[in-house]
Enzyme design. Structure first.
Site, PDB file in Angstrom:
ATOM      1  N   GLU A  85      49.826  78.039 -12.749  1.00  0.00           N
ATOM      2  CA  GLU A  85      50.665  76.892 -13.150  1.00  0.00           C
ATOM      3  C   GLU A  85      52.154  77.228 -12.970  1.00  0.00           C
ATOM      4  O   GLU A  85      52.657  78.204 -13.535  1.00  0.00           O
ATOM      5  CB  GLU A  85      50.362  76.512 -14.604  1.00  0.00           C
ATOM      6  CG  GLU A  85      50.965  75.176 -14.972  1.00  0.00           C
ATOM      7  CD  GLU A  85      50.557  74.718 -16.379  1.00  0.00           C
ATOM      8  OE1 GLU A  85      49.405  74.936 -16.771  1.00  0.00           O
ATOM      9  OE2 GLU A  85      51.417  74.128 -17.053  1.00  0.00           O
ATOM     10  N   LYS A 280      46.933  74.383 -26.040  1.00  0.00           N
ATOM     11  CA  LYS A 280      46.769  74.668 -24.599  1.00  0.00           C
ATOM     12  C   LYS A 280      48.029  75.367 -24.077  1.00  0.00           C
ATOM     13  O   LYS A 280      47.957  76.301 -23.280  1.00  0.00           O
ATOM     14  CB  LYS A 280      46.509  73.362 -23.835  1.00  0.00           C
ATOM     15  CG  LYS A 280      46.141  73.546 -22.379  1.00  0.00           C
ATOM     16  CD  LYS A 280      47.331  73.586 -21.443  1.00  0.00           C
ATOM     17  CE  LYS A 280      46.898  73.705 -20.001  1.00  0.00           C
ATOM     18  NZ  LYS A 280      48.020  73.895 -19.075  1.00  0.00           N
ATOM     19  N   ASP A 296      38.447  89.369 -21.118  1.00  0.00           N
ATOM     20  CA  ASP A 296      37.567  88.210 -20.964  1.00  0.00           C
ATOM     21  C   ASP A 296      38.251  86.972 -21.557  1.00  0.00           C
ATOM     22  O   ASP A 296      38.216  86.762 -22.776  1.00  0.00           O
ATOM     23  CB  ASP A 296      36.247  88.530 -21.685  1.00  0.00           C
ATOM     24  CG  ASP A 296      35.223  87.430 -21.553  1.00  0.00           C
ATOM     25  OD1 ASP A 296      35.594  86.298 -21.189  1.00  0.00           O
ATOM     26  OD2 ASP A 296      34.041  87.699 -21.845  1.00  0.00           O
ATOM     27  N   HIS A 393      59.253  71.584 -15.227  1.00  0.00           N
ATOM     28  CA  HIS A 393      57.958  71.665 -14.566  1.00  0.00           C
ATOM     29  C   HIS A 393      58.073  71.229 -13.102  1.00  0.00           C
ATOM     30  O   HIS A 393      57.600  71.919 -12.195  1.00  0.00           O
ATOM     31  CB  HIS A 393      56.966  70.776 -15.318  1.00  0.00           C
ATOM     32  CG  HIS A 393      55.567  70.942 -14.852  1.00  0.00           C
ATOM     33  ND1 HIS A 393      54.819  72.046 -15.182  1.00  0.00           N
ATOM     34  CD2 HIS A 393      54.791  70.172 -14.072  1.00  0.00           C
ATOM     35  CE1 HIS A 393      53.635  71.936 -14.623  1.00  0.00           C
ATOM     36  NE2 HIS A 393      53.587  70.809 -13.944  1.00  0.00           N
TER      37      HIS A 393
HETATM   38  C1  MEV Z   1      51.338  72.372 -20.049  1.00  0.00           C
HETATM   39  O1  MEV Z   1      50.557  73.286 -19.346  1.00  0.00           O
HETATM   40  C2  MEV Z   1      51.453  72.781 -21.506  1.00  0.00           C
HETATM   41  C3  MEV Z   1      52.184  71.775 -22.406  1.00  0.00           C
HETATM   42  O2  MEV Z   1      51.560  70.498 -22.314  1.00  0.00           O
HETATM   43  C4  MEV Z   1      52.092  72.316 -23.807  1.00  0.00           C
HETATM   44  C5  MEV Z   1      52.588  71.374 -24.878  1.00  0.00           C
HETATM   45  O3  MEV Z   1      52.551  70.145 -24.685  1.00  0.00           O
HETATM   46  O4  MEV Z   1      52.989  71.889 -25.945  1.00  0.00           O
HETATM   47  C6  MEV Z   1      53.595  71.603 -21.988  1.00  0.00           C
END
Ligand code: MEV
Length: 438
Positions: A85, A280, A296, A393
Protein backbone atom coordinates in the site's frame (compact mmCIF):
# COMPACT_ATOMS: atom_id res chain seq x y z
CA UNK A 1 -13.76 -24.76 -17.91
CA UNK A 2 -10.40 -26.37 -17.05
CA UNK A 3 -10.46 -30.14 -16.45
CA UNK A 4 -9.36 -31.38 -13.01
CA UNK A 5 -5.76 -32.62 -12.86
CA UNK A 6 -4.54 -35.62 -10.90
CA UNK A 7 -1.05 -36.13 -9.48
CA UNK A 8 -0.23 -32.44 -9.98
CA UNK A 9 2.08 -32.18 -6.97
CA UNK A 10 4.21 -35.02 -8.42
CA UNK A 11 4.93 -33.15 -11.66
CA UNK A 12 8.25 -31.30 -11.98
CA UNK A 13 8.21 -27.52 -11.64
CA UNK A 14 8.62 -27.16 -15.41
CA UNK A 15 5.75 -29.59 -16.07
CA UNK A 16 3.50 -27.75 -13.63
CA UNK A 17 4.20 -24.44 -15.34
CA UNK A 18 3.56 -25.90 -18.78
CA UNK A 19 0.28 -27.43 -17.65
CA UNK A 20 -0.90 -24.14 -16.10
CA UNK A 21 0.16 -22.12 -19.13
CA UNK A 22 -1.52 -24.49 -21.60
CA UNK A 23 -4.76 -24.87 -19.69
CA UNK A 24 -5.36 -21.39 -18.22
CA UNK A 25 -3.93 -18.82 -20.62
CA UNK A 26 -4.81 -17.60 -24.10
CA UNK A 27 -1.11 -16.91 -24.65
CA UNK A 28 0.84 -19.69 -22.88
CA UNK A 29 4.28 -18.41 -23.97
CA UNK A 30 3.57 -15.01 -22.47
CA UNK A 31 2.37 -16.57 -19.20
CA UNK A 32 5.54 -18.71 -18.97
CA UNK A 33 7.66 -15.64 -19.64
CA UNK A 34 5.99 -13.72 -16.81
CA UNK A 35 6.32 -16.65 -14.41
CA UNK A 36 10.03 -17.07 -15.19
CA UNK A 37 10.80 -13.34 -15.10
CA UNK A 38 10.35 -13.52 -11.33
CA UNK A 39 12.66 -16.46 -10.77
CA UNK A 40 15.86 -15.72 -8.92
CA UNK A 41 19.04 -16.14 -10.95
CA UNK A 42 20.68 -17.69 -7.89
CA UNK A 43 19.49 -21.30 -8.26
CA UNK A 44 20.15 -22.20 -4.64
CA UNK A 45 18.15 -19.24 -3.37
CA UNK A 46 15.34 -20.12 -5.77
CA UNK A 47 15.34 -23.70 -4.48
CA UNK A 48 15.03 -22.41 -0.92
CA UNK A 49 11.96 -20.39 -1.88
CA UNK A 50 10.51 -23.24 -3.95
CA UNK A 51 10.63 -25.48 -0.92
CA UNK A 52 8.80 -23.14 1.48
CA UNK A 53 5.49 -24.38 0.07
CA UNK A 54 4.11 -26.95 -2.33
CA UNK A 55 3.61 -26.32 -6.06
CA UNK A 56 5.77 -23.18 -6.18
CA UNK A 57 5.92 -21.81 -9.71
CA UNK A 58 7.56 -18.45 -9.10
CA UNK A 59 8.08 -15.71 -6.50
CA UNK A 60 5.55 -13.04 -5.60
CA UNK A 61 7.26 -9.74 -4.85
CA UNK A 62 6.17 -7.22 -2.26
CA UNK A 63 8.20 -4.05 -1.71
CA UNK A 64 10.36 -4.08 1.42
CA UNK A 65 10.63 -0.52 2.68
CA UNK A 66 12.15 0.96 5.82
CA UNK A 67 10.85 3.54 8.26
CA UNK A 68 13.74 5.18 10.14
CA UNK A 69 13.83 7.32 13.31
CA UNK A 70 11.65 5.19 15.56
CA UNK A 71 12.64 6.04 19.12
CA UNK A 72 11.37 3.21 21.33
CA UNK A 73 12.22 3.13 25.05
CA UNK A 74 15.13 5.46 24.32
CA UNK A 75 16.59 3.27 21.55
CA UNK A 76 16.60 4.23 17.89
CA UNK A 77 15.28 1.75 15.30
CA UNK A 78 14.93 1.55 11.55
CA UNK A 79 11.88 -0.62 10.98
CA UNK A 80 11.60 -2.91 7.92
CA UNK A 81 8.12 -3.09 6.38
CA UNK A 82 6.88 -5.41 3.63
CA UNK A 83 3.72 -3.92 2.17
CA UNK A 84 2.18 -2.93 -1.14
CA UNK A 85 0.00 0.00 0.00
CA UNK A 86 1.53 3.24 -1.30
CA UNK A 87 1.31 5.53 1.72
CA UNK A 88 2.02 3.21 4.66
CA UNK A 89 5.81 3.47 4.94
CA UNK A 90 5.75 7.23 4.33
CA UNK A 91 3.11 7.64 7.06
CA UNK A 92 5.08 5.48 9.51
CA UNK A 93 8.26 7.46 8.88
CA UNK A 94 6.45 10.74 9.39
CA UNK A 95 4.89 9.62 12.66
CA UNK A 96 8.25 8.22 13.84
CA UNK A 97 9.95 11.55 13.19
CA UNK A 98 7.15 13.48 14.89
CA UNK A 99 7.36 11.42 18.08
CA UNK A 100 11.15 11.14 18.12
CA UNK A 101 11.12 14.88 18.91
CA UNK A 102 8.59 14.38 21.70
CA UNK A 103 10.16 11.64 23.83
CA UNK A 104 9.52 8.71 21.50
CA UNK A 105 7.40 5.63 22.10
CA UNK A 106 7.19 3.83 25.45
CA UNK A 107 6.58 0.10 25.13
CA UNK A 108 6.12 -2.66 27.73
CA UNK A 109 5.36 -6.35 27.40
CA UNK A 110 2.68 -7.02 30.02
CA UNK A 111 2.46 -10.81 29.56
CA UNK A 112 3.57 -13.52 27.15
CA UNK A 113 1.42 -16.55 27.81
CA UNK A 114 0.28 -18.75 24.89
CA UNK A 115 -2.71 -21.10 24.86
CA UNK A 116 -3.48 -24.52 23.41
CA UNK A 117 -6.43 -26.88 23.78
CA UNK A 118 -7.32 -30.53 23.45
CA UNK A 119 -11.01 -30.62 22.53
CA UNK A 120 -12.70 -33.87 23.54
CA UNK A 121 -16.05 -35.52 24.11
CA UNK A 122 -16.79 -37.37 27.35
CA UNK A 123 -20.09 -39.07 27.98
CA UNK A 124 -20.33 -39.55 31.72
CA UNK A 125 -20.17 -38.05 35.20
CA UNK A 126 -18.33 -34.76 35.40
CA UNK A 127 -17.13 -35.49 38.97
CA UNK A 128 -15.46 -38.74 37.87
CA UNK A 129 -13.79 -36.93 34.98
CA UNK A 130 -12.48 -34.28 37.41
CA UNK A 131 -11.13 -37.00 39.70
CA UNK A 132 -9.48 -38.68 36.70
CA UNK A 133 -7.95 -35.37 35.56
CA UNK A 134 -6.38 -34.64 38.97
CA UNK A 135 -4.97 -38.17 38.93
CA UNK A 136 -3.37 -38.00 35.50
CA UNK A 137 -2.34 -34.32 35.45
CA UNK A 138 1.31 -35.06 36.41
CA UNK A 139 1.42 -37.60 33.56
CA UNK A 140 0.69 -34.86 31.01
CA UNK A 141 3.90 -33.18 32.17
CA UNK A 142 6.03 -36.33 32.40
CA UNK A 143 4.89 -37.73 29.03
CA UNK A 144 5.92 -34.50 27.26
CA UNK A 145 9.37 -34.28 28.86
CA UNK A 146 11.27 -35.06 25.66
CA UNK A 147 9.38 -32.22 23.92
CA UNK A 148 9.69 -29.67 26.77
CA UNK A 149 13.33 -30.36 27.74
CA UNK A 150 14.90 -27.78 25.43
CA UNK A 151 12.19 -25.20 25.99
CA UNK A 152 12.68 -25.53 29.74
CA UNK A 153 16.41 -24.88 29.31
CA UNK A 154 15.44 -21.57 27.67
CA UNK A 155 13.13 -20.73 30.59
CA UNK A 156 9.87 -21.77 28.93
CA UNK A 157 7.57 -24.77 28.98
CA UNK A 158 4.07 -25.80 30.00
CA UNK A 159 2.70 -23.39 32.60
CA UNK A 160 -0.54 -25.12 33.53
CA UNK A 161 -3.22 -27.52 32.30
CA UNK A 162 -6.87 -27.15 33.29
CA UNK A 163 -9.91 -29.28 32.65
CA UNK A 164 -12.73 -27.12 31.32
CA UNK A 165 -16.37 -28.11 31.21
CA UNK A 166 -18.04 -26.78 28.04
CA UNK A 167 -21.10 -29.01 28.20
CA UNK A 168 -23.53 -26.11 28.60
CA UNK A 169 -22.42 -24.94 25.13
CA UNK A 170 -22.14 -28.35 23.46
CA UNK A 171 -23.24 -31.71 24.82
CA UNK A 172 -20.38 -33.83 26.27
CA UNK A 173 -17.77 -31.24 25.24
CA UNK A 174 -14.73 -30.75 27.52
CA UNK A 175 -11.25 -29.32 27.02
CA UNK A 176 -7.77 -29.59 28.33
CA UNK A 177 -6.93 -25.90 28.34
CA UNK A 178 -3.16 -25.51 28.58
CA UNK A 179 -0.97 -22.43 28.93
CA UNK A 180 2.62 -22.16 27.73
CA UNK A 181 5.65 -19.88 27.83
CA UNK A 182 7.60 -20.20 24.59
CA UNK A 183 10.27 -17.48 25.10
CA UNK A 184 11.74 -16.32 21.75
CA UNK A 185 9.82 -18.75 19.56
CA UNK A 186 6.25 -18.18 18.43
CA UNK A 187 5.77 -21.70 19.75
CA UNK A 188 3.22 -23.19 17.35
CA UNK A 189 5.16 -26.42 16.77
CA UNK A 190 6.10 -26.77 20.42
CA UNK A 191 2.54 -26.21 21.62
CA UNK A 192 0.94 -28.49 19.02
CA UNK A 193 3.42 -31.29 19.78
CA UNK A 194 2.68 -31.01 23.50
CA UNK A 195 -1.08 -31.00 22.84
CA UNK A 196 -0.94 -34.08 20.63
CA UNK A 197 0.94 -35.90 23.38
CA UNK A 198 -1.63 -34.72 25.98
CA UNK A 199 -4.38 -36.17 23.76
CA UNK A 200 -2.58 -39.50 23.55
CA UNK A 201 -2.02 -39.62 27.31
CA UNK A 202 -5.65 -38.63 27.92
CA UNK A 203 -6.99 -41.52 25.84
CA UNK A 204 -4.52 -44.11 27.13
CA UNK A 205 -4.98 -43.21 30.79
CA UNK A 206 -8.77 -43.14 30.47
CA UNK A 207 -8.74 -46.76 29.33
CA UNK A 208 -6.89 -47.71 32.57
CA UNK A 209 -8.96 -45.61 34.99
CA UNK A 210 -10.83 -47.96 37.31
CA UNK A 211 -13.62 -45.55 38.33
CA UNK A 212 -14.72 -45.00 34.72
CA UNK A 213 -17.55 -47.05 33.23
CA UNK A 214 -16.89 -48.70 29.86
CA UNK A 215 -18.56 -45.74 28.12
CA UNK A 216 -16.61 -43.18 30.16
CA UNK A 217 -13.33 -44.88 29.25
CA UNK A 218 -14.00 -44.17 25.61
CA UNK A 219 -12.93 -40.51 25.46
CA UNK A 220 -13.23 -39.09 21.94
CA UNK A 221 -10.50 -36.57 21.13
CA UNK A 222 -11.80 -34.21 18.44
CA UNK A 223 -8.65 -32.14 17.91
CA UNK A 224 -5.53 -30.76 19.56
CA UNK A 225 -4.44 -27.30 18.48
CA UNK A 226 -3.01 -24.03 19.75
CA UNK A 227 -5.27 -20.99 19.98
CA UNK A 228 -4.37 -17.87 18.03
CA UNK A 229 -6.38 -15.92 20.57
CA UNK A 230 -3.73 -14.83 23.07
CA UNK A 231 -5.32 -12.31 25.46
CA UNK A 232 -2.53 -12.96 27.95
CA UNK A 233 0.29 -12.21 25.51
CA UNK A 234 -0.02 -8.45 25.60
CA UNK A 235 2.17 -5.50 24.73
CA UNK A 236 1.37 -1.90 25.68
CA UNK A 237 2.63 1.06 23.64
CA UNK A 238 2.18 4.73 24.33
CA UNK A 239 3.13 8.23 23.25
CA UNK A 240 2.44 11.39 25.19
CA UNK A 241 3.41 15.04 25.21
CA UNK A 242 2.14 18.42 26.39
CA UNK A 243 -0.73 19.54 24.16
CA UNK A 244 1.27 22.68 23.37
CA UNK A 245 3.89 20.43 21.67
CA UNK A 246 1.39 19.00 19.21
CA UNK A 247 1.79 21.89 16.78
CA UNK A 248 2.33 20.56 13.28
CA UNK A 249 -0.33 21.93 11.02
CA UNK A 250 -0.70 25.64 10.41
CA UNK A 251 -4.46 25.37 9.79
CA UNK A 252 -5.36 24.03 13.21
CA UNK A 253 -4.36 24.89 16.80
CA UNK A 254 -2.79 22.27 19.07
CA UNK A 255 -5.85 22.30 21.34
CA UNK A 256 -8.24 21.83 18.44
CA UNK A 257 -6.09 19.05 17.00
CA UNK A 258 -5.95 17.21 20.35
CA UNK A 259 -9.70 17.54 20.77
CA UNK A 260 -10.48 16.30 17.25
CA UNK A 261 -8.01 13.45 17.54
CA UNK A 262 -9.40 12.24 20.88
CA UNK A 263 -12.94 12.46 19.49
CA UNK A 264 -11.93 10.42 16.42
CA UNK A 265 -10.61 7.69 18.72
CA UNK A 266 -13.78 7.83 20.86
CA UNK A 267 -15.86 7.30 17.69
CA UNK A 268 -13.82 4.16 16.93
CA UNK A 269 -14.42 3.03 20.54
CA UNK A 270 -18.20 3.20 20.22
CA UNK A 271 -18.88 2.56 16.52
CA UNK A 272 -17.92 -0.86 15.08
CA UNK A 273 -18.05 0.25 11.42
CA UNK A 274 -15.45 2.91 12.16
CA UNK A 275 -13.53 0.65 14.57
CA UNK A 276 -12.84 -1.92 11.83
CA UNK A 277 -11.27 0.70 9.55
CA UNK A 278 -9.47 2.35 12.46
CA UNK A 279 -7.97 -1.02 13.44
CA UNK A 280 -7.21 -1.81 9.79
CA UNK A 281 -4.98 1.27 9.84
CA UNK A 282 -3.19 -0.14 12.90
CA UNK A 283 -2.77 -3.47 11.10
CA UNK A 284 -1.20 -1.66 8.12
CA UNK A 285 1.80 -1.04 10.36
CA UNK A 286 1.66 -4.31 12.27
CA UNK A 287 1.31 -6.71 9.33
CA UNK A 288 4.09 -5.00 7.38
CA UNK A 289 6.62 -5.62 10.17
CA UNK A 290 5.22 -9.04 11.03
CA UNK A 291 5.68 -10.05 7.39
CA UNK A 292 9.16 -8.54 7.06
CA UNK A 293 10.28 -10.41 10.17
CA UNK A 294 8.96 -13.75 8.91
CA UNK A 295 6.12 -14.04 11.42
CA UNK A 296 2.61 -15.37 10.85
CA UNK A 297 0.46 -12.34 10.02
CA UNK A 298 -2.73 -14.41 9.73
CA UNK A 299 -2.30 -15.58 13.32
CA UNK A 300 -1.66 -12.02 14.45
CA UNK A 301 -4.68 -10.68 12.52
CA UNK A 302 -7.02 -13.34 13.93
CA UNK A 303 -5.83 -12.77 17.50
CA UNK A 304 -5.88 -9.00 17.35
CA UNK A 305 -9.42 -8.75 15.95
CA UNK A 306 -10.74 -11.28 18.46
CA UNK A 307 -9.18 -9.11 21.18
CA UNK A 308 -10.84 -6.01 19.72
CA UNK A 309 -14.19 -7.76 20.23
CA UNK A 310 -13.41 -9.21 23.68
CA UNK A 311 -16.11 -7.17 25.45
CA UNK A 312 -18.83 -8.43 23.13
CA UNK A 313 -18.68 -5.49 20.73
CA UNK A 314 -15.93 -4.80 18.18
CA UNK A 315 -14.08 -1.68 19.28
CA UNK A 316 -10.96 0.44 18.83
CA UNK A 317 -7.65 -1.10 19.87
CA UNK A 318 -6.19 2.32 20.63
CA UNK A 319 -7.26 5.02 23.08
CA UNK A 320 -6.47 8.69 23.58
CA UNK A 321 -6.94 11.40 26.18
CA UNK A 322 -6.19 15.11 26.32
CA UNK A 323 -6.29 15.98 30.01
CA UNK A 324 -4.42 18.42 32.24
CA UNK A 325 -2.59 19.78 29.19
CA UNK A 326 -1.21 16.33 28.33
CA UNK A 327 -2.05 14.39 25.17
CA UNK A 328 -1.73 10.61 25.59
CA UNK A 329 -2.30 8.00 22.91
CA UNK A 330 -1.89 4.29 23.63
CA UNK A 331 -2.93 0.75 22.89
CA UNK A 332 -2.64 -2.73 24.33
CA UNK A 333 -2.69 -5.61 21.86
CA UNK A 334 -2.00 -9.33 21.82
CA UNK A 335 0.97 -10.38 19.66
CA UNK A 336 2.36 -13.91 19.49
CA UNK A 337 5.69 -13.45 17.72
CA UNK A 338 8.94 -15.32 17.40
CA UNK A 339 12.50 -14.35 16.65
CA UNK A 340 13.81 -17.92 16.43
CA UNK A 341 12.46 -20.88 14.47
CA UNK A 342 10.10 -20.81 11.53
CA UNK A 343 11.16 -18.58 8.64
CA UNK A 344 13.35 -16.43 10.86
CA UNK A 345 16.48 -18.52 10.38
CA UNK A 346 15.71 -19.48 6.81
CA UNK A 347 14.62 -16.53 4.70
CA UNK A 348 17.63 -14.31 3.86
CA UNK A 349 15.53 -11.12 3.88
CA UNK A 350 13.99 -12.03 7.22
CA UNK A 351 17.47 -12.56 8.65
CA UNK A 352 18.45 -9.17 7.28
CA UNK A 353 15.32 -7.52 8.72
CA UNK A 354 16.11 -9.03 12.12
CA UNK A 355 19.67 -7.76 11.99
CA UNK A 356 18.39 -4.29 10.98
CA UNK A 357 16.37 -4.36 14.20
CA UNK A 358 19.42 -5.44 16.23
CA UNK A 359 18.38 -9.11 16.45
CA UNK A 360 15.62 -8.48 18.99
CA UNK A 361 14.17 -10.91 21.50
CA UNK A 362 10.51 -11.84 20.96
CA UNK A 363 9.53 -9.34 23.68
CA UNK A 364 11.47 -6.56 21.96
CA UNK A 365 9.91 -7.48 18.61
CA UNK A 366 6.44 -7.34 20.19
CA UNK A 367 7.24 -3.77 21.25
CA UNK A 368 8.58 -2.76 17.83
CA UNK A 369 5.61 -4.25 15.97
CA UNK A 370 3.06 -2.63 18.27
CA UNK A 371 4.82 0.71 17.91
CA UNK A 372 4.58 0.45 14.11
CA UNK A 373 0.83 -0.11 14.56
CA UNK A 374 0.35 2.86 16.88
CA UNK A 375 2.47 5.10 14.62
CA UNK A 376 0.36 4.13 11.63
CA UNK A 377 -2.85 4.82 13.56
CA UNK A 378 -1.50 8.21 14.65
CA UNK A 379 -0.57 9.13 11.07
CA UNK A 380 -3.97 8.06 9.72
CA UNK A 381 -5.94 9.93 12.40
CA UNK A 382 -3.79 13.02 11.99
CA UNK A 383 -4.55 13.11 8.27
CA UNK A 384 -8.21 12.21 8.70
CA UNK A 385 -8.84 14.94 11.28
CA UNK A 386 -6.91 17.63 9.39
CA UNK A 387 -6.29 17.47 5.63
CA UNK A 388 -8.19 14.26 4.90
CA UNK A 389 -6.55 11.00 3.89
CA UNK A 390 -6.59 11.34 0.12
CA UNK A 391 -4.01 14.08 -0.20
CA UNK A 392 -1.10 11.98 1.10
CA UNK A 393 -2.48 8.73 -0.27
CA UNK A 394 -2.96 9.97 -3.83
CA UNK A 395 0.42 11.66 -3.81
CA UNK A 396 2.01 8.27 -3.22
CA UNK A 397 -0.44 6.57 -5.59
CA UNK A 398 0.62 8.95 -8.35
CA UNK A 399 3.61 6.71 -9.11
CA UNK A 400 1.32 3.69 -9.57
CA UNK A 401 -0.79 5.62 -12.07
CA UNK A 402 2.32 6.77 -13.95
CA UNK A 403 3.59 3.19 -14.09
CA UNK A 404 0.23 1.98 -15.30
CA UNK A 405 0.50 4.37 -18.25
CA UNK A 406 4.22 3.69 -18.87
CA UNK A 407 5.14 7.35 -18.35
CA UNK A 408 8.61 8.37 -19.50
CA UNK A 409 11.10 10.07 -17.16
CA UNK A 410 10.29 13.42 -18.76
CA UNK A 411 6.53 12.91 -18.37
CA UNK A 412 6.99 11.84 -14.75
CA UNK A 413 8.84 15.03 -13.91
CA UNK A 414 6.17 17.17 -15.54
CA UNK A 415 3.29 15.30 -13.88
CA UNK A 416 4.88 15.36 -10.40
CA UNK A 417 5.58 19.06 -10.71
CA UNK A 418 2.03 19.79 -11.92
CA UNK A 419 0.44 17.83 -9.06
CA UNK A 420 2.48 19.53 -6.38
CA UNK A 421 -0.08 22.34 -6.65
CA UNK A 422 -3.11 20.40 -7.94
CA UNK A 423 -5.32 17.72 -6.41
CA UNK A 424 -4.35 14.21 -7.47
CA UNK A 425 -7.11 11.97 -8.76
CA UNK A 426 -6.87 9.08 -11.18
CA UNK A 427 -8.78 10.92 -13.91
CA UNK A 428 -6.92 14.21 -13.35
CA UNK A 429 -3.58 12.41 -13.82
CA UNK A 430 -4.78 10.55 -16.91
CA UNK A 431 -6.20 13.77 -18.44
CA UNK A 432 -3.00 15.66 -17.75
CA UNK A 433 -0.85 12.85 -19.18
CA UNK A 434 -3.01 12.66 -22.31
CA UNK A 435 -2.77 16.43 -22.77
CA UNK A 436 1.02 16.19 -22.47
CA UNK A 437 1.14 13.45 -25.07
CA UNK A 438 -0.91 15.39 -27.64
C1 MEV B 1 -6.06 2.82 4.88
O1 MEV B 1 -5.29 1.71 4.52
C2 MEV B 1 -6.16 2.92 6.39
C3 MEV B 1 -7.08 4.03 6.91
O2 MEV B 1 -8.39 3.87 6.35
C4 MEV B 1 -7.12 3.89 8.41
C5 MEV B 1 -8.13 4.78 9.09
O3 MEV B 1 -9.15 5.14 8.48
O4 MEV B 1 -7.91 5.08 10.29
C6 MEV B 1 -6.60 5.37 6.50
Amino acid sequence: MTKAVSGFSKLSKEEKINWIADTHFSNPDEAIKTIKKYWNSDAELQKLHDEFIENTITNFYLPLGVAPNFLINGKNYTIPMAIEESSVVAAASKAAKFWSNRGGFKATVLSSEKIGQVHFMFNGKKETLEQFFENVKPKFFSATQSITKNMQKRGGGILDIELRDKTTELENYYQLHATFETKDSMGANFINSCLEQFAKTLKEEALQFQSFSEEEKNIQVVMSILSNYVPNCIVRVEVSCPISDLKEDKHISQEEFAEKFVRAVKIAEVEPFRAVTHNKGIMNGIDAVVLATGNDFRAVEAGVHAYAARNGKYSSLSHATAENDIFTFWMEIPLALGTVGGLTNLHPLVKMAMEMLGNPSAHELMQIVAVAGLAQNFAALRSLTTTGIQQGHMKMHLMNILNQFNATEQERKQVVSHFEKNTVSHSAVVDYLEALRK
